[in-house]
Design an enzyme around this catalytic site. Structure first.
Site, PDB file in Angstrom:
ATOM      1  N   LYS A 193       8.800  -3.411 -23.065  1.00  0.00           N
ATOM      2  CA  LYS A 193       7.627  -2.795 -22.433  1.00  0.00           C
ATOM      3  C   LYS A 193       7.959  -1.369 -21.972  1.00  0.00           C
ATOM      4  CE  LYS A 193       6.809  -3.433 -17.914  1.00  0.00           C
ATOM      5  NZ  LYS A 193       6.626  -2.167 -17.215  1.00  0.00           N
ATOM      6  N   ASN A 194       9.118  -1.207 -21.335  1.00  0.00           N
ATOM      7  CA  ASN A 194       9.438   0.103 -20.775  1.00  0.00           C
ATOM      8  C   ASN A 194       9.816   1.139 -21.836  1.00  0.00           C
ATOM      9  OD1 ASN A 194       8.867  -0.867 -18.291  1.00  0.00           O
ATOM     10  ND2 ASN A 194      10.983  -0.925 -17.544  1.00  0.00           N
ATOM     11  N   ARG A 242       1.100   2.274 -12.918  1.00  0.00           N
ATOM     12  CA  ARG A 242       1.684   3.537 -12.502  1.00  0.00           C
ATOM     13  C   ARG A 242       2.282   4.334 -13.672  1.00  0.00           C
ATOM     14  NH1 ARG A 242       6.020   5.640 -10.938  1.00  0.00           N
ATOM     15  NH2 ARG A 242       6.043   7.035  -9.144  1.00  0.00           N
ATOM     16  N   CYS A 290       2.303   0.940  -4.236  1.00  0.00           N
ATOM     17  CA  CYS A 290       2.669  -0.011  -5.277  1.00  0.00           C
ATOM     18  C   CYS A 290       3.368  -1.171  -4.597  1.00  0.00           C
ATOM     19  CB  CYS A 290       3.587   0.735  -6.229  1.00  0.00           C
ATOM     20  SG  CYS A 290       4.379  -0.253  -7.450  1.00  0.00           S
ATOM     21  N   ARG A 346       6.512   4.939  -4.384  1.00  0.00           N
ATOM     22  CA  ARG A 346       7.016   5.448  -5.668  1.00  0.00           C
ATOM     23  C   ARG A 346       6.450   6.842  -5.882  1.00  0.00           C
ATOM     24  NH1 ARG A 346       6.723   0.546  -9.984  1.00  0.00           N
ATOM     25  NH2 ARG A 346       8.105   1.857 -11.161  1.00  0.00           N
ATOM     26  N   ILE A 379       6.019  10.830  -7.136  1.00  0.00           N
ATOM     27  CA  ILE A 379       6.181  11.444  -8.462  1.00  0.00           C
ATOM     28  C   ILE A 379       6.512  12.926  -8.324  1.00  0.00           C
ATOM     29  CG2 ILE A 379       4.796   9.853  -9.879  1.00  0.00           C
ATOM     30  CD1 ILE A 379       2.619  12.145  -9.451  1.00  0.00           C
ATOM     31  N   ASP A 380       7.072  13.273  -7.140  1.00  0.00           N
ATOM     32  CA  ASP A 380       7.410  14.669  -6.880  1.00  0.00           C
ATOM     33  C   ASP A 380       8.357  15.256  -7.928  1.00  0.00           C
ATOM     34  OD1 ASP A 380       9.107  12.698  -5.692  1.00  0.00           O
ATOM     35  OD2 ASP A 380      10.224  14.299  -4.704  1.00  0.00           O
ATOM     36  N   LEU A 381       9.268  14.439  -8.462  1.00  0.00           N
ATOM     37  CA  LEU A 381      10.251  14.967  -9.412  1.00  0.00           C
ATOM     38  C   LEU A 381       9.590  15.321 -10.748  1.00  0.00           C
ATOM     39  CD1 LEU A 381      13.125  12.459  -8.567  1.00  0.00           C
ATOM     40  CD2 LEU A 381      12.822  14.773  -7.685  1.00  0.00           C
ATOM     41  N   ASP A 407      15.208  -4.297 -12.064  1.00  0.00           N
ATOM     42  CA  ASP A 407      14.243  -5.213 -12.675  1.00  0.00           C
ATOM     43  C   ASP A 407      14.815  -6.612 -12.906  1.00  0.00           C
ATOM     44  OD1 ASP A 407      12.375  -3.216 -12.633  1.00  0.00           O
ATOM     45  OD2 ASP A 407      12.418  -2.785 -14.775  1.00  0.00           O
ATOM     46  N   ILE A 461      17.237   0.927  -5.442  1.00  0.00           N
ATOM     47  CA  ILE A 461      16.287   1.768  -6.195  1.00  0.00           C
ATOM     48  C   ILE A 461      14.922   1.845  -5.503  1.00  0.00           C
ATOM     49  CG2 ILE A 461      15.187   2.173  -8.451  1.00  0.00           C
ATOM     50  CD1 ILE A 461      18.192   2.313  -8.699  1.00  0.00           C
ATOM     51  N   ARG A 492       1.600  -8.527 -17.312  1.00  0.00           N
ATOM     52  CA  ARG A 492       1.785  -7.084 -17.498  1.00  0.00           C
ATOM     53  C   ARG A 492       2.998  -6.805 -18.383  1.00  0.00           C
ATOM     54  NH1 ARG A 492       2.534  -3.702 -12.468  1.00  0.00           N
ATOM     55  NH2 ARG A 492       3.206  -2.442 -14.200  1.00  0.00           N
TER      56      ARG A 492
END
Ligand code: UD1
Length: 420
Positions: free
Chosen positions: A24-25, A94, A118, A123, A125-127, A307, A329, A399
Site C-alpha cells: 500500500k505504501n 492523509r 489523525c 502528523r 506536513i511542515d517538512l 507500522d 515515530i 484501508r
C-alpha cells in the site's frame, strides 16, 4: 456497518501458504507520480485496498482516467482538469498529500487541503512545505488549504530536519520536473521510496543516490509513461510472520522480499520463531511453544517499523517476562492498548513506552479498531483469545489489508466478516 468476528482459541495452529499483496505504501506515491506525465503509467501488483481507491478518487478529480484489471492499474492524466484536492478526500486519507509536489511541478499550481488530526497522533506536513518553498514555490496556508504556486520549480538543496517518508517522496517527485539540480539530504531509506525512484527513472527522471540519505535529482522538462511493479507489502508480511509466531504455526509466505523484513525477522528469531529463507521470494516461519520477551524501539527504516509495533505488542503479551516497547515515530500510537486490555492483556503506558507483562491468557471481547495497524493487532489477539472477539469499525483494516480475513481463514483461522 461491517465487523469481523473471530472464534479464537489458544490452541489454534495456523498452517499453510499465503501470498503477500503489493505494498500500500509503495503504490500510493506511484499513483501520485502519474501526475508528472501526460503518458500512461501502468502499475502491476497493486493491492486493491481502500486507500488505493481513495487516492484514485483524488486523481480522477484532477483529471485522471484509469482502468483496473486484476491487480494491474493503468492510469493517465492527459490534461490536468483541476488543481484542487478537496478536504473531503484529504481527510479520508492523509497520504493524499502526495499529490501536492507532482501537481505543482507539472501544472504550476496546487491547492491541497491541510490534513487534519489523525488517530495516530499529530502528523504535521511542515517538512513537505518548507522543501517545496526551497524549490521556489510560493505557498500560502489559508482557509484550511495549502495554496502552492510556481511557474517552474528550480533545483535547490533541501535537508530534512527529520526523516519523513512522504516528505522525501513529495520532494523527489517535484524535483524531477524542476529546472536544474536538487540535492535532498537526510532522505528516508524505506523500500517504498526506492520503489518510487525506480518508477521515476523509468519515466525518464535523472536520479542519483537511490536508497541513500543524499539523493541528487537533475530536473527534466518532461517525463514519459512507464510500466512498473509494486514491491510486496512488508507490513502485511510482518503481520503474518507474527501470526505464525503467535500460534506456533507453520506458514509459508510467498511473493515477498525477505530483505525488507530483516529487523522484524531478527526480532522474531530472538523470540523463538524459526524462520527459513526459501529460494523463490518466500519465507517459512514456524512458531515455538516458548516465546521470549524482548524490548523494541521503533525507528525509521532499516529500524523496527512503527507500522509493526501494535502487532509485536500482541506477541509480547504471550512472551514469558516483561518487554518494553518504545514508540519514537508517532505520539499517541498506543490506541490499540486499551482494546488489548479489554482482552486481558497486562500493559501499562508511560509516555512513549508500553510495558507489556507476559504471559497473559486472552479472552475474547467486543473491540473497536482505532487505526489501520491497531486493527491488525486486534485480529492477531482475537486468534488466540479464548471465545469470540468482535472487531468493530473495520474500515480501518480495509484501508491497508487486502482480504486479510480470507487469507487468515485459508490458514485455519475461524474468522468472518459480518454485516449489521
Ligand atoms: C509513512 C507511511 C506510514 C508510516 C510512516 C512512518 C505511507 C503512505 N505511510 O507515513 O504507514 O507509519 O511513514 O514509517 O507511506 N513529520 C513532521 N513533518 C512533516 C512530515 C512528517 O514532523 O512534514 C513527522 C511525523 O509527524 C512523524 C515523522 O515525521 O512523527 C515521520 O512521518 P513520515 O515519515 O512523514 O510519515 P508518513 O509519510 O506520513
Amino acid at each position: 456497518m461491517e465487523k469481523i468476528r473471530i472464534s479464537g482459541n489458544h490452541k489454534l495452529r495456523l498452517k499453510g501458504k499465503v501470498r503477500i499483496s503489493g505494498a500500500k505504501n509503495a503504490v500510493l506515491p506511484a499513483i501520485a507520480a502519474a501526475l508528472l506525465t501526460k503518458e500512461k503509467v501502468k502499475l502491476n501488483n497493486v493491492p486493491l485496498v481502500k486507500d488505493v481507491f481513495t487516492i484514485l478518487t483524488v486523481m480522477k478529480e484532477l483529471g485522471a482516467r484509469y482502468t483496473i484489471k486484476k491487480n494491474s492499474l493503468s492510469l493517465q492524466i492527459k490534461k490536468i482538469k483541476s488543481d484542487e484536492a478537496s478536504y473531503d478526500l484529504i481527510q479520508a486519507m492523509r497520504a493524499s498529500i502526495l499529490v501536492l509536489g507532482p501537481l505543482l511541478a507539472r501544472y504550476g499550481k496546487s491547492i491541497v487541503a491541510l490534513p487534519g488530526g489523525c488517530a495516530i497522533g499529530s502528523r504535521p506536513i511542515d517538512l513537505h512545505i518548507h522543501g517545496l518553498e526551497k524549490l521556489g514555490a510560493s505557498i500560502i496556508l489559508e482557509h484550511g488549504y495549502i495554496n502552492a504556486k510556481a511557474k517552474r520549480l528550480h533545483g535547490a538543496e533541501v535537508e530534512f530536519e527529520k526523516k519523513t517518508v512522504g516528505g522525501t517522496e513529495n520532494l523527489i517527485m517535484a524535483a524531477s520536473l524542476a529546472q536544474g539540480e536538487t540535492v535532498l539530504k537526510n532522505c528516508s531509506l524505506e523500500p517504498e521510496v526506492i520503489n518510487l525512484c525506480e518508477l521515476l527513472v523509468k519515466m525518464g527522471a535523472k536520479i542519483d543516490g537511490i536508497g541513500q540519505e543524499i539523493i541528487r535529482i537533475k530536473g527534466v522538462k518532461e517525463l514519459g509513461g512507464a510500466t512498473h511493479d509494486i514491491i510486496p507489502d512488508r507490513i502485511e508480511a510482518g503481520t503474518f510472520l507474527i501470526a505464525s509466531a503467535l500460534t506456533q504455526g507453520d506458514i509459508k509466505l510467498t511473493h515477498i522480499q525477505p530483505e525488507h523484513l530483516d529487523v522484524v525477522i531478527e526480532k522474531l528469531r530472538y523470540s523463538g520463531a524459526k524462520i527459513e529463507k526459501l529460494k523463490d521470494h518466500s519465507l517459512r516461519v514456524i512458531g515455538s511453544e516458548e516465546i521470549k520477551s524482548q524490548d523494541i524501539t521503533t525507528s525509521p527504516y532499516p529500524g523496527f517499523p512503527t507500522d509493526m509495533q501494535a502487532q509485536f505488542i500482541v506477541l509480547m503479551t504471550q512472551a514469558s517476562g516483561t518487554s518494553i516497547i518504545t514508540e519514537t515515530i508517532f505520539d499517541r500510537r498506543f490506541s490499540h492498548i486499551n482494546e488489548l486490555l479489554r482482552l486481558g492483556a497486562a500493559i501499562e503506558i508511560f509516555g512513549d513506552k508500553a510495558i507489556v507483562k507476559g504471559k497473559t491468557p486472552l479472552s475474547g471481547a467486543e473491540t473497536i479498531a482505532t487505526d489501520l495497524r491497531a486493527s491488525a493487532s486486534l485480529v492477531l489477539a482475537g486468534l488466540i483469545a479464548n471465545g469470540e472477539t468482535v472487531i468493530n469499525e473495520i474500515e480501518h483494516l480495509d484501508r491497508g489489508y487486502e482480504r486479510l480475513e480470507e487469507k487468515m481463514k485459508s490458514l485455519g483461522a475461524s474468522i468472518e466478516r459480518i454485516k449489521e
